[in-house]
Design a protein around this motif. Structure first.
Motif, short mmCIF file in Angstrom:
data_model
loop_
_atom_site.label_atom_id
_atom_site.label_comp_id
_atom_site.label_asym_id
_atom_site.label_seq_id
_atom_site.Cartn_x
_atom_site.Cartn_y
_atom_site.Cartn_z
N LEU A 272 0.85 -1.58 0.10
CA LEU A 272 0.20 -0.05 0.35
C LEU A 272 0.93 0.93 0.26
O LEU A 272 0.56 2.03 -0.38
CB LEU A 272 -1.24 0.54 1.23
N LYS A 273 1.83 0.98 0.67
CA LYS A 273 2.90 2.48 0.48
C LYS A 273 3.05 2.64 -0.50
O LYS A 273 2.90 4.32 -0.87
CB LYS A 273 3.53 2.15 1.91
N LEU A 274 3.73 1.30 -1.71
CA LEU A 274 4.11 1.78 -2.63
C LEU A 274 3.30 2.38 -3.77
O LEU A 274 3.43 3.25 -4.55
CB LEU A 274 5.18 0.31 -3.42
N LEU A 275 2.04 1.93 -3.61
CA LEU A 275 1.05 2.16 -4.30
C LEU A 275 0.52 4.27 -4.06
O LEU A 275 0.60 4.69 -5.14
CB LEU A 275 0.06 1.57 -4.20
N GLN A 276 0.69 4.03 -2.90
CA GLN A 276 0.36 5.82 -2.27
C GLN A 276 1.82 6.44 -2.75
O GLN A 276 1.07 8.16 -3.03
CB GLN A 276 0.12 6.16 -0.66
N ARG A 277 2.53 6.03 -3.14
CA ARG A 277 3.55 7.08 -3.47
C ARG A 277 3.59 7.53 -5.06
O ARG A 277 3.79 8.37 -5.36
CB ARG A 277 5.00 6.42 -2.68
N GLN A 278 3.43 5.96 -5.45
CA GLN A 278 2.93 6.33 -6.95
C GLN A 278 2.26 7.31 -7.11
O GLN A 278 1.79 8.49 -8.39
CB GLN A 278 2.87 4.61 -8.20
N LEU A 279 0.81 7.00 -6.79
CA LEU A 279 -0.44 8.18 -6.48
C LEU A 279 0.57 9.59 -6.27
O LEU A 279 -0.39 10.27 -6.77
CB LEU A 279 -1.59 7.62 -5.83
N LYS A 280 1.16 9.79 -5.19
CA LYS A 280 1.40 10.89 -5.33
C LYS A 280 2.36 11.92 -6.08
O LYS A 280 1.62 13.00 -6.44
CB LYS A 280 2.02 10.98 -3.45
N ARG A 281 2.65 11.41 -7.21
CA ARG A 281 3.19 11.90 -8.75
C ARG A 281 2.61 11.70 -9.34
O ARG A 281 3.18 12.11 -10.23
CB ARG A 281 5.12 10.81 -8.48
N ARG A 287 -5.58 9.29 -15.78
CA ARG A 287 -6.59 7.64 -16.30
C ARG A 287 -5.51 7.34 -15.18
O ARG A 287 -5.85 6.34 -14.56
CB ARG A 287 -6.12 7.58 -17.46
N LYS A 288 -3.61 7.37 -15.14
CA LYS A 288 -3.00 6.52 -14.23
C LYS A 288 -3.13 6.12 -12.45
O LYS A 288 -3.83 5.71 -12.02
CB LYS A 288 -1.59 6.80 -14.47
N SER A 289 -3.85 8.07 -12.61
CA SER A 289 -3.85 8.19 -10.96
C SER A 289 -5.42 7.38 -10.62
O SER A 289 -5.81 7.10 -9.36
CB SER A 289 -4.81 10.08 -11.20
N ARG A 290 -6.45 7.49 -11.81
CA ARG A 290 -8.37 6.81 -11.40
C ARG A 290 -7.57 5.32 -10.87
O ARG A 290 -7.81 4.92 -10.47
CB ARG A 290 -9.39 6.79 -12.30
N GLN A 291 -6.79 4.66 -12.17
CA GLN A 291 -6.25 3.55 -11.85
C GLN A 291 -5.64 2.71 -10.33
O GLN A 291 -5.64 1.96 -10.31
CB GLN A 291 -5.07 3.15 -13.16
N LEU A 292 -4.42 3.68 -10.46
CA LEU A 292 -4.23 4.00 -8.82
C LEU A 292 -4.96 3.54 -7.34
O LEU A 292 -4.63 2.62 -6.84
CB LEU A 292 -3.31 4.53 -8.69
N HIS A 293 -6.39 4.46 -7.63
CA HIS A 293 -7.23 4.92 -7.08
C HIS A 293 -7.91 3.10 -6.90
O HIS A 293 -8.20 2.72 -5.37
CB HIS A 293 -8.17 5.88 -7.03
N GLN A 294 -7.52 3.39 -8.21
CA GLN A 294 -8.66 1.74 -7.94
C GLN A 294 -8.07 -0.20 -7.38
O GLN A 294 -8.69 -0.13 -6.82
CB GLN A 294 -9.07 0.94 -9.65
N ARG A 295 -7.16 0.44 -7.40
CA ARG A 295 -5.95 -1.16 -7.15
C ARG A 295 -5.86 -0.93 -5.74
O ARG A 295 -6.17 -1.69 -4.51
CB ARG A 295 -4.03 -0.44 -7.36
N ILE A 296 -6.01 0.56 -4.98
CA ILE A 296 -5.47 0.57 -3.37
C ILE A 296 -6.83 0.18 -3.40
O ILE A 296 -7.00 -0.53 -1.93
CB ILE A 296 -4.86 2.28 -2.58
N ALA A 297 -8.16 0.75 -3.22
CA ALA A 297 -9.23 0.75 -3.35
C ALA A 297 -9.62 -1.60 -2.66
O ALA A 297 -9.85 -1.71 -2.39
CB ALA A 297 -10.43 1.05 -3.73
N LYS A 298 -8.94 -2.15 -3.97
CA LYS A 298 -8.96 -3.19 -4.12
C LYS A 298 -7.70 -3.97 -2.95
O LYS A 298 -8.64 -5.26 -2.55
CB LYS A 298 -8.43 -4.15 -5.70
N ASP A 299 -6.96 -3.91 -2.38
CA ASP A 299 -6.16 -3.84 -1.80
C ASP A 299 -7.42 -4.01 -0.64
O ASP A 299 -6.90 -5.04 0.34
CB ASP A 299 -4.66 -4.02 -1.21
N HIS A 300 -7.39 -2.37 0.19
CA HIS A 300 -8.04 -2.54 1.67
C HIS A 300 -9.27 -3.51 1.19
O HIS A 300 -9.04 -4.23 2.30
CB HIS A 300 -8.17 -1.22 1.51
N GLU A 301 -9.53 -3.84 -0.06
CA GLU A 301 -11.32 -5.03 -0.23
C GLU A 301 -10.57 -5.94 0.25
O GLU A 301 -11.19 -7.01 0.60
CB GLU A 301 -11.76 -4.24 -1.32
N TYR A 302 -9.13 -6.39 -0.17
CA TYR A 302 -9.10 -8.31 0.02
C TYR A 302 -8.45 -8.57 2.03
O TYR A 302 -8.58 -8.82 2.06
CB TYR A 302 -7.34 -8.25 -0.58
#
Length: 434
Positions: A272-281, A287-302
């Motif tokens: 999650l930290k790695l994904l949040q760092r990518q999202l910050k940049r 489009r990339k921002s929306r994709q990272l948001h969805q990946r982070i949300a799926k990890d939290h749901e998992y």
């Protein structure tokens, strides 16, 4: 019938027992996990299925959720403006601004806002798209938020950035149909939507409500099933087990079993930290921002699903070991605000106790909570007070009788003794004869 209901033989046996007096238990209600509540006259279950909607249905769901969000926020703003207009002094006004609402204007309530909503449909065609009951349930959700603030001390309702679900409270048509080898759910003003039948619908139950939920993994439908039966509450019997919840081990039983605590969030925190760092940049809204948001949300749901699965398996494991289970009545709010708040919230003690209560009822086991104060300071053999222990002391050793065991196991044995004393059974003294 047991296979169709997915229910234990113990529950089916209690369904066939002699009915309890309806006049004495008509208003009796027991709240348990995940929207499932039982009383002596009605059995309600909530079954969740994965929706397989078409592209047009997905657009309809998203549009309805956006309309529900606008209705919720507008109704909340109307209530906040009315409250703020009554806060100014009688003899003075604010220099910056003031809410000017007539003094005889009534307070916005659920009934008045429903009437306002009906009048607004004449001038706003968009409000005619969702079902009327769906928008009314959105206003009822806001009313429930204010009731929770007044009666249970929760915070003031906030504006919503997104709505995650809407509900159909009344169904006049056949809700669930089967044809072409698949199961379909009939949603008012939307039509038939295909669902994935992960488990069969119990026989004898009627579908009373349908809730459509949007998650990052897709759309889900929650069917509220109701059956007019009488179920007596389980009574204490058989082998008893006391449990002690903790962070060193997830729980310890009075029989000496220790179950380790899986670290769901801590183990997935690095990813999650790695994904949040990518999202910050990334640029906001790209489009990339929306994709990272969805990946982070799926990890939290998992992580959430993994935790819930562990809680269910642990609850069934405890019911396999004993027919009467006692747990501590913990102050979960205070525990989640301490130094180890992250690990406490990761363990999910509150969710586990709710799940354990539901599983015990389903399998015919007795479940109760006892006072949690001083369970680690009392000897389960001689009942003498041994004093406070440091967290580094993991072994209980009584200076009076010499009884020695694991600290968490001794606390679980004290919990079992307190549970027996509350229900009037003979207290068990552990370690006798050693």
């Amino acid at each position: 019938m047991t296979k169709r209901m997915g229910t234990s033989p113990a529950l089916l046996a209690r369904l066939s027992q002699k009915p309890i007096s309806a006049s004495r238990n008509l208003n009796k209600r027991i709240i348990v996990y995940s929207g499932r509540w039982y009383n002596s006259c009605m059995l309600n279950l909530t079954y969740e299925y994965k929706l397989i909607p078409t592209k047009a249905q997905r657009r309809t769901f998203d549009h309805w959720l956006e309309i529900c969000r606008k209705v919720y926020n507008y109704a909340l703003r109307e209530r906040k403006d009315w409250v703020n207009s009554r806060k100014c002094d009688i003899n003075s006004c604010s220099i910056k601004q003031e809410y000017i609402i007539p003094a005889d204007a009534p307070r916005p309530t659920f009934a008045r806002q429903c009437k306002t909503l009906a009048e607004a449909k004449k001038s706003i065609p968009e409000l005619k798209l969702p079902h009327t009951h769906v928008l009314q349930q959105t206003l009822r959700q806001l009313e429930a938020a204010f009731v929770a603030m007044w009666e249970r001390g929760q915070g003031f309702p906030r504006f919503k950035k997104r709505m995650r679900s809407f509900v159909f409270p009344q169904l006049n048509l056949e809700s669930v149909k089967r044809f072409d080898g698949a199961l379909w759910v009939n949603l008012p003003k939307i039509g038939l939507a295909k669902i994935r039948l992960s488990r069969p619908i119990p026989e004898g139950f009627e579908v009373k409500q349908i809730r459509v939920v949007k998650r990052d993994s897709g759309y889900y439908v929650m069917l509220s099933l109701q059956c007019d039966v009488e179920i007596p509450s389980p009574s204490i019997s058989g082998h008893g087990i006391g449990i002690d919840l903790g962070l060193q081990h997830f729980l310890a039983t009075s029989d000496g079993e220790l179950i380790d605590r899986p670290r769901f969030f801590v183990d997935g925190q690095r990813k999650l930290k790695l994904l949040q760092r990518q999202l910050k940049r990334k640029k906001k809204g790209s489009r990339k921002s929306r994709q990272l948001h969805q990946r982070i949300a799926k990890d939290h749901e998992y992580i959430s699903n993994s935790r819930k699965d562990f809680h269910f398996k642990t609850a069934h494991h405890l019911c396999d070991q004993g027919q009467s289970i006692f747990a501590e009545d913990l102050n979960l709010k205070a525990m989640s605000a301490g130094m180890l708040c992250k690990h406490t919230l990761d363990a999910g003690f509150g969710q586990f106790l709710n799940i354990l209560s539901h599983v015990c009822f389903k399998r015919g086991a007795y479940f109760a909570k006892v006072d949690a104060s001083g369970t680690s300071q009392i000897c389960p053999r001689c009942q003498s007070h041994t004093g406070k222990k440091l967290l580094s002391e993991r072994v209980h050793k009584c200076p009076e009788c010499g009884y020695q065991t694991d600290r968490d196991v001794a606390a679980a044995q004290v919990v079992l003794q307190r549970g027996y004393s509350v229900v009037g059974h003979i207290t068990v003294n552990f370690g006798e004869g050693k």
